[in-house]
Design a protein around this motif. Structure first.
Motif, PDB file in Angstrom:
ATOM      1  N   UNK A 193      -4.805   4.582  14.542  1.00 54.50           N
ATOM      2  CA  UNK A 193      -5.252   3.188  14.593  1.00 54.50           C
ATOM      3  C   UNK A 193      -6.256   2.911  15.690  1.00 54.50           C
ATOM      4  N   UNK A 194      -6.352   3.791  16.672  1.00 48.43           N
ATOM      5  CA  UNK A 194      -7.303   3.611  17.769  1.00 48.43           C
ATOM      6  C   UNK A 194      -8.633   4.307  17.496  1.00 48.43           C
ATOM      7  N   UNK A 195      -8.740   5.000  16.383  1.00 46.09           N
ATOM      8  CA  UNK A 195      -9.932   5.775  16.016  1.00 46.09           C
ATOM      9  C   UNK A 195     -10.227   6.874  17.039  1.00 46.09           C
ATOM     10  N   UNK A 196      -9.212   7.276  17.812  1.00 42.52           N
ATOM     11  CA  UNK A 196      -9.388   8.345  18.799  1.00 42.52           C
ATOM     12  C   UNK A 196      -9.812   9.645  18.126  1.00 42.52           C
ATOM     13  N   UNK A 197      -9.367   9.861  16.875  1.00 42.03           N
ATOM     14  CA  UNK A 197      -9.731  11.061  16.120  1.00 42.03           C
ATOM     15  C   UNK A 197     -10.762  10.741  15.047  1.00 42.03           C
ATOM     16  N   UNK A 198     -11.684   9.836  15.351  1.00 43.47           N
ATOM     17  CA  UNK A 198     -12.732   9.478  14.393  1.00 43.47           C
ATOM     18  C   UNK A 198     -12.145   8.863  13.143  1.00 43.47           C
ATOM     19  N   UNK A 199     -12.610   9.326  11.981  1.00 43.66           N
ATOM     20  CA  UNK A 199     -12.133   8.799  10.704  1.00 43.66           C
ATOM     21  C   UNK A 199     -10.905   9.539  10.176  1.00 43.66           C
ATOM     22  N   UNK A 200     -10.330  10.438  10.979  1.00 40.87           N
ATOM     23  CA  UNK A 200      -9.130  11.151  10.543  1.00 40.87           C
ATOM     24  C   UNK A 200      -8.076  10.138  10.095  1.00 40.87           C
ATOM     25  N   UNK A 201      -7.530  10.284   8.917  1.00 45.88           N
ATOM     26  CA  UNK A 201      -6.522   9.421   8.290  1.00 45.88           C
ATOM     27  C   UNK A 201      -7.114   8.158   7.665  1.00 45.88           C
ATOM     28  N   UNK A 202      -8.407   7.962   7.726  1.00 45.86           N
ATOM     29  CA  UNK A 202      -9.060   6.769   7.170  1.00 45.86           C
ATOM     30  C   UNK A 202     -10.060   7.166   6.093  1.00 45.86           C
ATOM     31  N   UNK A 209     -15.974  -1.040   4.065  1.00 49.36           N
ATOM     32  CA  UNK A 209     -14.568  -1.249   4.374  1.00 49.36           C
ATOM     33  C   UNK A 209     -13.911   0.097   4.587  1.00 49.36           C
ATOM     34  N   UNK A 210     -12.772   0.051   5.271  1.00 47.23           N
ATOM     35  CA  UNK A 210     -12.005   1.265   5.498  1.00 47.23           C
ATOM     36  C   UNK A 210     -10.617   1.065   4.908  1.00 47.23           C
ATOM     37  N   UNK A 211      -9.963   2.164   4.642  1.00 46.37           N
ATOM     38  CA  UNK A 211      -8.647   2.112   4.008  1.00 46.37           C
ATOM     39  C   UNK A 211      -7.818   3.276   4.486  1.00 46.37           C
ATOM     40  N   UNK A 212      -6.529   3.035   4.580  1.00 50.48           N
ATOM     41  CA  UNK A 212      -5.605   4.107   4.930  1.00 50.48           C
ATOM     42  C   UNK A 212      -4.411   4.029   3.999  1.00 50.48           C
ATOM     43  N   UNK A 213      -4.105   5.126   3.368  1.00 47.11           N
ATOM     44  CA  UNK A 213      -2.917   5.216   2.528  1.00 47.11           C
ATOM     45  C   UNK A 213      -1.832   5.926   3.326  1.00 47.11           C
ATOM     46  N   UNK A 214      -0.614   5.440   3.221  1.00 45.62           N
ATOM     47  CA  UNK A 214       0.491   6.098   3.912  1.00 45.62           C
ATOM     48  C   UNK A 214       1.672   6.137   2.960  1.00 45.62           C
ATOM     49  N   UNK A 215       2.590   7.069   3.188  1.00 41.08           N
ATOM     50  CA  UNK A 215       3.709   7.233   2.266  1.00 41.08           C
ATOM     51  C   UNK A 215       4.573   5.980   2.187  1.00 41.08           C
ATOM     52  N   UNK A 216       5.097   5.714   1.009  1.00 38.35           N
ATOM     53  CA  UNK A 216       5.979   4.569   0.814  1.00 38.35           C
ATOM     54  C   UNK A 216       7.177   4.591   1.735  1.00 38.35           C
ATOM     55  N   UNK A 217       7.550   5.777   2.193  1.00 39.54           N
ATOM     56  CA  UNK A 217       8.698   5.876   3.093  1.00 39.54           C
ATOM     57  C   UNK A 217       8.393   5.267   4.465  1.00 39.54           C
ATOM     58  N   UNK A 218       7.107   4.976   4.738  1.00 32.27           N
ATOM     59  CA  UNK A 218       6.730   4.411   6.034  1.00 32.27           C
ATOM     60  C   UNK A 218       6.984   2.912   6.109  1.00 32.27           C
ATOM     61  N   UNK A 219       7.221   2.282   4.959  1.00 35.12           N
ATOM     62  CA  UNK A 219       7.447   0.840   4.922  1.00 35.12           C
ATOM     63  C   UNK A 219       8.691   0.522   4.103  1.00 35.12           C
ATOM     64  N   UNK A 220       9.248  -0.658   4.330  1.00 34.39           N
ATOM     65  CA  UNK A 220      10.431  -1.099   3.618  1.00 34.39           C
ATOM     66  C   UNK A 220      10.087  -2.378   2.867  1.00 34.39           C
ATOM     67  N   UNK A 221      10.350  -2.399   1.576  1.00 34.55           N
ATOM     68  CA  UNK A 221      10.053  -3.574   0.757  1.00 34.55           C
ATOM     69  C   UNK A 221      10.734  -4.812   1.325  1.00 34.55           C
ATOM     70  N   UNK A 222      10.008  -5.917   1.377  1.00 28.33           N
ATOM     71  CA  UNK A 222      10.553  -7.179   1.836  1.00 28.33           C
ATOM     72  C   UNK A 222      10.519  -7.386   3.342  1.00 28.33           C
ATOM     73  N   UNK A 223      10.183  -6.345   4.112  1.00 20.93           N
ATOM     74  CA  UNK A 223      10.100  -6.473   5.562  1.00 20.93           C
ATOM     75  C   UNK A 223       8.689  -6.922   5.956  1.00 20.93           C
ATOM     76  N   UNK A 224       8.577  -7.767   6.985  1.00 23.23           N
ATOM     77  CA  UNK A 224       7.239  -8.180   7.426  1.00 23.23           C
ATOM     78  C   UNK A 224       6.567  -7.078   8.240  1.00 23.23           C
ATOM     79  N   UNK A 225       5.260  -6.980   8.109  1.00 23.95           N
ATOM     80  CA  UNK A 225       4.445  -6.055   8.892  1.00 23.95           C
ATOM     81  C   UNK A 225       3.271  -6.842   9.437  1.00 23.95           C
ATOM     82  N   UNK A 226       2.850  -6.521  10.631  1.00 24.54           N
ATOM     83  CA  UNK A 226       1.790  -7.266  11.297  1.00 24.54           C
ATOM     84  C   UNK A 226       0.627  -6.340  11.602  1.00 24.54           C
ATOM     85  N   UNK A 227      -0.552  -6.814  11.326  1.00 22.90           N
ATOM     86  CA  UNK A 227      -1.783  -6.077  11.602  1.00 22.90           C
ATOM     87  C   UNK A 227      -2.616  -6.930  12.534  1.00 22.90           C
TER      88      UNK A 227
END
Length: 92
Positions: free
Chosen positions: A20-29, A57-75
């Motif tokens: 999220x800090x772009x320390x590794x450039x576009x790695x993961x994005x 625009x940029x985008x990041x996909x992450x495994x569904x196991x990283x989030x829980x349905x119905x829980x709030x997430x803040x960006x």
């Protein structure tokens, strides 16, 4: 517009975004549309930042196991536009 490194996570929270800090450039994005570059220094003259133009625009996909349905997430992000170059847009 330049988007800077992510602020520290909220205490007790789990960081879901990778690089999220772009320390590794576009790695993961993925970068799409217009022009996207990693620039330095970032916010407060520290780290890296993302510079986008021409409807990029940029985008990041992450495994569904990283989030829980119905829980709030803040960006959060810091943004800065060059004078006279910003057209109101949308974050989806």
């Amino acid at each position: 517009m330049a988007m800077s490194a992510a602020p520290p996570p909220i205490p007790g929270s789990t960081e879901v975004l990778m690089n999220g800090s772009f320390a590794d450039g576009f790695n993961c994005w993925g970068s799409f549309g217009g022009v996207a570059n990693i620039v330095s220094p970032g916010q407060n003259e520290v780290g890296n930042a993302l510079s986008i133009s021409d409807f990029a625009w940029i985008q990041q996909d992450f495994p569904g196991s990283a989030v829980v349905a119905g829980e709030p997430y803040y960006l959060s992000a810091y943004a800065k536009a060059s004078a006279g170059t910003c057209t109101p847009g949308q974050v989806a």
